[in-house]
Design an enzyme around this catalytic site. Structure first.
Site, PDB file in Angstrom:
ATOM      1  N   LYS A   1       0.861  -1.191   0.000  1.00  0.00           N
ATOM      2  CA  LYS A   1       0.000   0.000   0.000  1.00  0.00           C
ATOM      3  C   LYS A   1       0.886   1.226   0.000  1.00  0.00           C
ATOM      4  O   LYS A   1       2.028   1.165   0.467  1.00  0.00           O
ATOM      5  CB  LYS A   1      -0.878   0.023   1.256  1.00  0.00           C
ATOM      6  CG  LYS A   1      -2.105   0.878   1.124  1.00  0.00           C
ATOM      7  CD  LYS A   1      -3.224   0.098   0.475  1.00  0.00           C
ATOM      8  CE  LYS A   1      -4.391   0.997   0.120  1.00  0.00           C
ATOM      9  NZ  LYS A   1      -5.534   0.175  -0.339  1.00  0.00           N
TER      10      LYS A   1
ATOM     11  N   ASP B   1      -6.849   4.347  -4.830  1.00  0.00           N
ATOM     12  CA  ASP B   1      -7.531   4.186  -3.540  1.00  0.00           C
ATOM     13  C   ASP B   1      -8.186   5.556  -3.282  1.00  0.00           C
ATOM     14  O   ASP B   1      -8.384   6.317  -4.231  1.00  0.00           O
ATOM     15  CB  ASP B   1      -6.531   3.783  -2.438  1.00  0.00           C
ATOM     16  CG  ASP B   1      -7.210   3.301  -1.165  1.00  0.00           C
ATOM     17  OD1 ASP B   1      -7.636   2.144  -1.111  1.00  0.00           O
ATOM     18  OD2 ASP B   1      -7.341   4.095  -0.200  1.00  0.00           O
TER      19      ASP B   1
ATOM     20  N   GLY C   1     -17.792   8.192  -3.965  1.00  0.00           N
ATOM     21  CA  GLY C   1     -16.603   7.974  -4.798  1.00  0.00           C
ATOM     22  C   GLY C   1     -16.762   6.761  -5.691  1.00  0.00           C
ATOM     23  O   GLY C   1     -17.880   6.265  -5.920  1.00  0.00           O
ATOM     24  N   ASN C   2     -15.647   6.283  -6.174  1.00  0.00           N
ATOM     25  CA  ASN C   2     -15.616   5.164  -7.116  1.00  0.00           C
ATOM     26  C   ASN C   2     -16.331   3.924  -6.588  1.00  0.00           C
ATOM     27  O   ASN C   2     -17.061   3.250  -7.318  1.00  0.00           O
ATOM     28  CB  ASN C   2     -14.140   4.865  -7.430  1.00  0.00           C
ATOM     29  CG  ASN C   2     -13.959   3.576  -8.179  1.00  0.00           C
ATOM     30  OD1 ASN C   2     -13.663   2.556  -7.576  1.00  0.00           O
ATOM     31  ND2 ASN C   2     -14.177   3.602  -9.465  1.00  0.00           N
TER      32      ASN C   2
HETATM   33  O1  2IT Z   1      -8.012  -1.382  -1.212  1.00  0.00           O
HETATM   34  C1  2IT Z   1      -7.822  -1.900  -2.335  1.00  0.00           C
HETATM   35  O2  2IT Z   1      -7.902  -3.123  -2.504  1.00  0.00           O
HETATM   36  C2  2IT Z   1      -7.525  -1.005  -3.447  1.00  0.00           C
HETATM   37  N1  2IT Z   1      -7.452   0.193  -3.232  1.00  0.00           N
HETATM   38  C3  2IT Z   1      -7.255  -1.553  -4.811  1.00  0.00           C
HETATM   39  C4  2IT Z   1      -5.909  -2.159  -4.890  1.00  0.00           C
HETATM   40  C5  2IT Z   1      -5.485  -2.597  -6.271  1.00  0.00           C
HETATM   41  O3  2IT Z   1      -4.277  -2.887  -6.411  1.00  0.00           O
HETATM   42  O4  2IT Z   1      -6.293  -2.664  -7.191  1.00  0.00           O
END
Ligand code: 2IT
Length: 447
Positions: free
Chosen positions: A124, A164, A238-239
């Site tokens: 992350k 994210d 959001g998304n």
């Molecule tokens: O929390 C998550 O799983 C994401 N933000 C997506 C991570 C990703 O590599 O697609």
């Protein structure tokens, strides 16, 4: 393993890292019993190794704003665990980002990625950059400066970031543009969430929300119930909320609440296609105000300042915005209003007290790392398409996503069904995710 001893040691080593410690505690409490049936795990110190990231990059990001002022932010990438594959996980741009937040998100990502059954390690990253009120040119310069520092440490077989909170298709585009300029190659799998046409996968933008609704559909069917006509409260716009609203509408459910930092927008007759499309405009504006929806659709929407979606009477509650957004008192209000299912889509979207209250009331609770795994799963499918220089159709990607979510649901039931027959989805997700990682770590030796 003795969870309390491990937590006491971790608290001493990482004082004040509340979110990280909260995420670790939940996983350890879930897996304790199974872990203790494997003395070889204890001997190889699997848990002690797993709780510490492989490494953390922390760097200065300098950029110039539209007024010609120099701005300084902090950027991070936490490469947590690579037992199952190259590091994979999103980038979060938000003023509250710090090391503890990204460590909790990276730790959760390990088990979520494991649940997808794809070859994905956990990571992350992000920055304490606030996109709110920034111009498009400022967003671009920030993204470029961020990647200028990070690019050597990412790549399809090394670490593949995605979006994210605060990072969507536009930001990924700017980051990928800078990445390929520096790397001098089209390693498209170095970032996912790219737009279709230059490496992106169809359905990736929808995937987290679609996957969440597929999971909830199974929770509902488990109770011989149907999604049709169910009233759903989402948080955020959001998304994730956008994708969930799209699939919920398609399957005949009614989204009656969305929210923002400014308050809640109630939609008595359920969200429409036009409103769902408008969510995209609201997100692109960087205003971060849900009141904009009520202003655009007066008569159909009611905005209440300072309130959350959880005060609305619904059958299904789905936190889609941020960690710990569902507090114990919110859960109690939902329960009093007759909520039948709760599924968090945001990572660690509920406070431990909220989960306890929901489970104690006998209401099924779906944990984020299982419910939202469709996003990263489809990122895994994007990497696969990039490697093959080929794109699947939307129907093909959606069918694979649906199957992955069904398989995740089945694993949660398999590992989460308790002696009295009730399903603890939290435990099931943690055990299933953990076992695959632990077995890979055992097989790959002490590294
Ligand atoms: O929390 C998550 O799983 C994401 N933000 C997506 C991570 C990703 O590599 O697609």
């Amino acid at each position: 393993m003795n969870v309390q001893n491990i937590m006491t040691n971790l608290e001493a080593k990482h004082p004040g890292e509340k979110e990280y410690l909260q995420a670790v505690r939940e996983v350890l409490e879930s897996v304790e019993e199974v872990y203790n049936q494997h003395p070889e795990y204890e001997k190889a110190k699997i848990v002690e190794r797993l709780v510490e990231p492989d490494r953390i990059f922390k760097f200065r990001v300098v950029w110039v704003d539209d007024n010609g002022e120099t701005q300084v932010n902090l950027g991070y990438r936490v490469q947590y665990n690579a037992a199952l594959g190259a590091y994979k996980g999103g980038l979060r741009f938000h003023p509250a980002v710090n090391e503890s937040m990204l460590k909790f998100l990276g730790f959760e990502q390990i088990f979520k990625n494991s649940l997808t059954m794809l070859p994905l390690g956990g990571g992350k990253g992000g920055a304490d950059f606030n996109p709110q009120g920034k111009s498009d040119a400022e967003i671009m310069r920030f993204c470029q400066a961020f990647v200028y520092e990070l690019w050597r440490n990412i790549g399809p077989d090394q670490d593949s970031p995605a979006g994210d909170v605060g990072v969507g298709g536009r930001e990924i585009g700017y980051m990928y543009g800078m990445y390929k300029k520096l790397a001098r190659e089209h390693s498209t799998g170095a970032l996912t969430g790219k737009s279709y046409g230059w490496g992106g996968s169809l359905i990736r933008p929808e995937a987290t929300g679609f996957g969440a609704i597929y999971y909830v559909d199974r929770m509902v069917k488990q109770n011989n119930d149907t999604l049709v006509g169910k009233r759903i409260a989402l948080s955020g716009f959001g998304n994730v909320a956008w994708g969930a609203a799209t699939k919920a509408l398609e399957l005949g459910a009614k989204v009656v609440a969305i929210s923002g930092p400014d308050g809640v927008c109630e939609i008595a007759d359920g969200i429409t296609k036009e409103m769902i499309d408008y969510m995209l405009v609201m997100r692109a504006s960087n205003r971060n105000k849900v009141q904009d929806m009520a202003d655009k659709f007066p008569g159909q929407c009611k905005f209440t300042a300072g309130k959350k979606s959880w005060c609305v009477k619904v059958d299904i509650a789905m936190p889609c915005a941020f960690q710990n957004e569902l507090a114990e008192e919110d859960a109690k209000e939902l329960i009093a209003n007759g909520v039948k299912y709760v599924a968090e889509v945001s990572n660690m979207g509920s406070q431990p007290g909220a989960i306890k209250a929901i489970q104690a009331a006998g209401i099924p609770f779906g944990p984020g790392k299982a419910v939202n795994a469709g996003g990263v799963a489809t990122s895994g499918l994007e990497i696969a398409q990039n490697a093959a220089h080929f794109n699947w159709t939307a129907e093909e990607v959606d069918a694979k996503l649906h199957k992955i979510m069904n398989d995740i649901y089945d694993m949660c039931v398999k590992y989460g069904t308790q002696a009295d027959g009730h399903i603890d989805y939290v435990k099931g997700a943690n055990i299933a995710g953990f076992m695959r990682v632990a077995d890979a770590m055992m097989a790959q030796g002490i590294i």
